[in-house]
Write an enzyme that holds these catalytic residues in place. Structure first.
Site, short mmCIF file in Angstrom:
data_model
loop_
_atom_site.label_atom_id
_atom_site.label_comp_id
_atom_site.label_asym_id
_atom_site.label_seq_id
_atom_site.Cartn_x
_atom_site.Cartn_y
_atom_site.Cartn_z
N LYS A 212 0.39 3.43 -2.93
CA LYS A 212 -0.88 4.13 -3.24
C LYS A 212 -0.74 5.65 -3.41
O LYS A 212 -1.26 6.21 -4.39
CB LYS A 212 -1.94 3.80 -2.18
CG LYS A 212 -2.41 2.34 -2.23
CD LYS A 212 -3.25 2.00 -0.99
CE LYS A 212 -3.75 0.57 -1.00
NZ LYS A 212 -4.44 0.24 0.26
N SER B 206 0.80 -1.24 0.00
CA SER B 206 0.00 0.00 0.00
C SER B 206 0.83 1.28 0.00
O SER B 206 0.27 2.36 -0.23
CB SER B 206 -0.92 0.03 1.21
OG SER B 206 -1.92 -0.94 1.08
N TYR C 190 -4.89 4.64 7.66
CA TYR C 190 -6.23 4.03 7.77
C TYR C 190 -6.97 4.57 8.99
O TYR C 190 -6.99 5.76 9.23
CB TYR C 190 -6.12 2.50 7.80
CG TYR C 190 -5.28 2.00 6.66
CD1 TYR C 190 -5.66 2.27 5.35
CD2 TYR C 190 -4.10 1.32 6.88
CE1 TYR C 190 -4.89 1.84 4.29
CE2 TYR C 190 -3.32 0.88 5.83
CZ TYR C 190 -3.73 1.15 4.53
OH TYR C 190 -2.97 0.74 3.50
N TYR D 249 -3.05 -3.33 -10.28
CA TYR D 249 -2.95 -3.02 -8.85
C TYR D 249 -2.09 -4.05 -8.11
O TYR D 249 -1.21 -3.69 -7.31
CB TYR D 249 -4.36 -2.92 -8.25
CG TYR D 249 -4.38 -2.81 -6.75
CD1 TYR D 249 -4.10 -1.60 -6.12
CD2 TYR D 249 -4.68 -3.92 -5.96
CE1 TYR D 249 -4.11 -1.51 -4.73
CE2 TYR D 249 -4.70 -3.84 -4.59
CZ TYR D 249 -4.41 -2.64 -3.97
OH TYR D 249 -4.41 -2.55 -2.60
N VAL E 77 1.33 -3.55 3.99
CA VAL E 77 1.36 -4.83 4.69
C VAL E 77 2.66 -5.60 4.46
O VAL E 77 2.88 -6.63 5.10
CB VAL E 77 0.15 -5.74 4.35
CG1 VAL E 77 -1.13 -5.20 4.95
CG2 VAL E 77 0.02 -5.97 2.87
O1 DON Z 1 -4.45 -4.94 -1.57
C1 DON Z 1 -3.89 -5.46 -0.61
O2 DON Z 1 -4.50 -6.01 0.27
C2 DON Z 1 -2.38 -5.36 -0.54
N1 DON Z 1 -1.80 -5.56 -1.83
C3 DON Z 1 -1.98 -4.04 0.02
C4 DON Z 1 -2.67 -3.71 1.31
C5 DON Z 1 -1.83 -2.94 2.23
O3 DON Z 1 -0.64 -2.83 2.09
C6 DON Z 1 -2.47 -2.37 3.41
N2 DON Z 1 -1.52 -1.72 4.25
N3 DON Z 1 -1.26 -1.56 5.32
#
Ligand code: DON
Length: 411
Positions: free
Chosen positions: A67, A64, A241, A189, A259
């Site tokens: 983003k 993320s 978040y 994505y 993540v």
């Molecule tokens: O879309 C997802 O779930 C992961 N590729 C990225 C989510 C993410 O990194 C949330 N972050 N803290």
């Protein structure tokens, strides 16, 4: 021997070494394969100087953290108005994978949770998924200042299991805000999330935002200054978040977590920071990454809303000789410093019988419109009071507006 910044960074990481709380993400199966013990941090100043410690050169997937940078690309491609027709910029106060669409518009409110980020990725200009991804990869690489790799295993793992994200994409499609077929958009994505970075890359990326869109290491302009400002604003309200409010109060740095265990933070005009530690809290934010940033903010005094004291004066010197006031100006003349200069000129003109003001601009770096407007209004006022104003500068190029206005009296 280490410099004191590197030593401070390394000591800070040592203090966190024994914190084994949290758990690596495993909803993307391949993410569970990372070494949970890694811990690294890097800082890059807007002058391009790098400091790093711990596992700062280990690569991990950006997830993320991509983003905000892709949001910046979509803004560059389409402008804020068009992007905002598809995705808002309000903190949703919800988890990163929430089904979160505004009741009235059907848009995801928040561009940094998955629903909003998927819509954002779809907005990137490109004839097909390959071209869209290659433009995303190019801008992430430009932000980092090197050609970033892609973790094909993590990509394949997320693609094989990412049905929640496909569901989010379908919901936005049904609302008429997703600009592309779900399979294409989610594929781009997932690839964007699988780009590999180190904490040093993240620090350079953040430093590029902190430096108004110019990568301080490569000197390349990656995005416009206004887009850097919008991106940092959204990171400060939405980047962590449903923890974004507390984060802003406690740490006070526009940030984005992923993540994969990375967090990027920026202090506008000063530093970019990247941290990495894979164990996450229940909200998906790196436990030791958060702790490292909280301690950096506190120890190094980086909270963005700490009111600076002892601002550097724009007036380097001022003296009167034979009714001529000579003032040496320095640094950037923006609204704030122009206000100081105007006050000084007015006070001097009210107190002493001066007939002429010489402004020495030798050490002025930039004149912003906001600053020159205040100064030119003051010059007009002084001239009406029979006080001539001159500007001198060895290199008038950045100062044309100001010098031009002040070349009124040649006597
Ligand atoms: O879309 C997802 O779930 C992961 N590729 C990225 C989510 C993410 O990194 C949330 N972050 N803290």
């Amino acid at each position: 021997m280490d410099d004191p910044v590197t030593t401070a960074l390394t000591n800070l990481l040592h203090r966190l070494a024994d914190d084994h709380s949290g758990a690596v993400a495993d909803y993307i199966p391949e993410l569970a394969a990372v070494d949970p013990h890694s811990l690294g941090a890097a800082m890059v100043s807007v002058h391009g100087d790098l400091y790093h410690g711990g596992d700062s050169e280990i690569e991990f997937t950006i997830q993320s953290v991509s983003k905000p940078f892709v949001y910046a690309l979509a803004l560059s491609d389409l402008g804020l108005d068009e992007v905002t027709r598809h995705v808002g910029f309000e903190p949703s106060g919800e988890p990163f994978n929430a089904i979160s669409l505004e009741a009235t518009t059907g848009r995801p409110a928040n561009p940094l949770i998955n629903a909003g980020a998927i819509v954002t990725t779809a907005l990137v200009t490109g004839a097909d998924r390959e071209e869209k991804f290659s433009r995303i990869h190019a801008i992430l690489s430009a932000f980092a200042g090197r050609n970033l790799g892609i973790d094909e295993t993590v990509y394949a793992s997320e693609s094989a299991t990412g049905d929640r994200n496909r569901a989010l994409a379908y919901l936005t499609l049904s609302q008429g805000v997703l600009a592309g077929p779900v399979e294409d958009v989610t594929d781009v994505y997932f690839r964007q999330c699988a780009v590999r970075v180190t904490t040093i890359d993240l620090a350079v990326m953040a430093a590029t935002l902190a430096n108004g869109g110019v990568n301080p290491v490569t000197a390349e302009r990656v995005i416009d200054a206004e887009i850097a400002r919008i991106t940092l604003s959204v990171m400060s309200t939405c980047g962590m978040y449903d923890y974004s409010g507390e984060w802003m109060v406690q740490v006070g740095l526009p940030s984005k977590s992923g993540v994969g265990g990375g967090i990027v933070s920026a202090l506008p005009g000063e530093f970019g920071i990247g941290v990495f530690s894979p164990r996450l809290d229940p909200r998906g934010n790196s436990v030791r990454g958060k702790a490292a940033l909280a301690e950096m903010s506190q120890r190094f005094g980086l909270h963005v809303f700490t009111a600076p004291t002892g601002h550097r004066s724009p007036i380097a010197g001022s003296h009167i000789d034979n009714k001529v006031l000579t003032v040496q100006l320095q640094g950037e003349i923006d609204f704030v410093s122009a206000e100081r200069i105007v006050r000084h000129l007015q006070e001097m003109a009210a107190t002493y019988p001066i007939t002429r003001i010489d402004l020495d601009l030798t050490h002025v770096t930039t004149v912003r419109t906001s600053g020159s407007e205040l100064l030119t209004a003051t010059f007009t006022d002084l001239r009406a009071r029979q006080i001539a104003v001159h500007a001198t500068s060895p290199d008038p190029s950045p100062l044309l507006e100001l010098a031009g206005e002040s070349r009124v009296d040649s006597g």
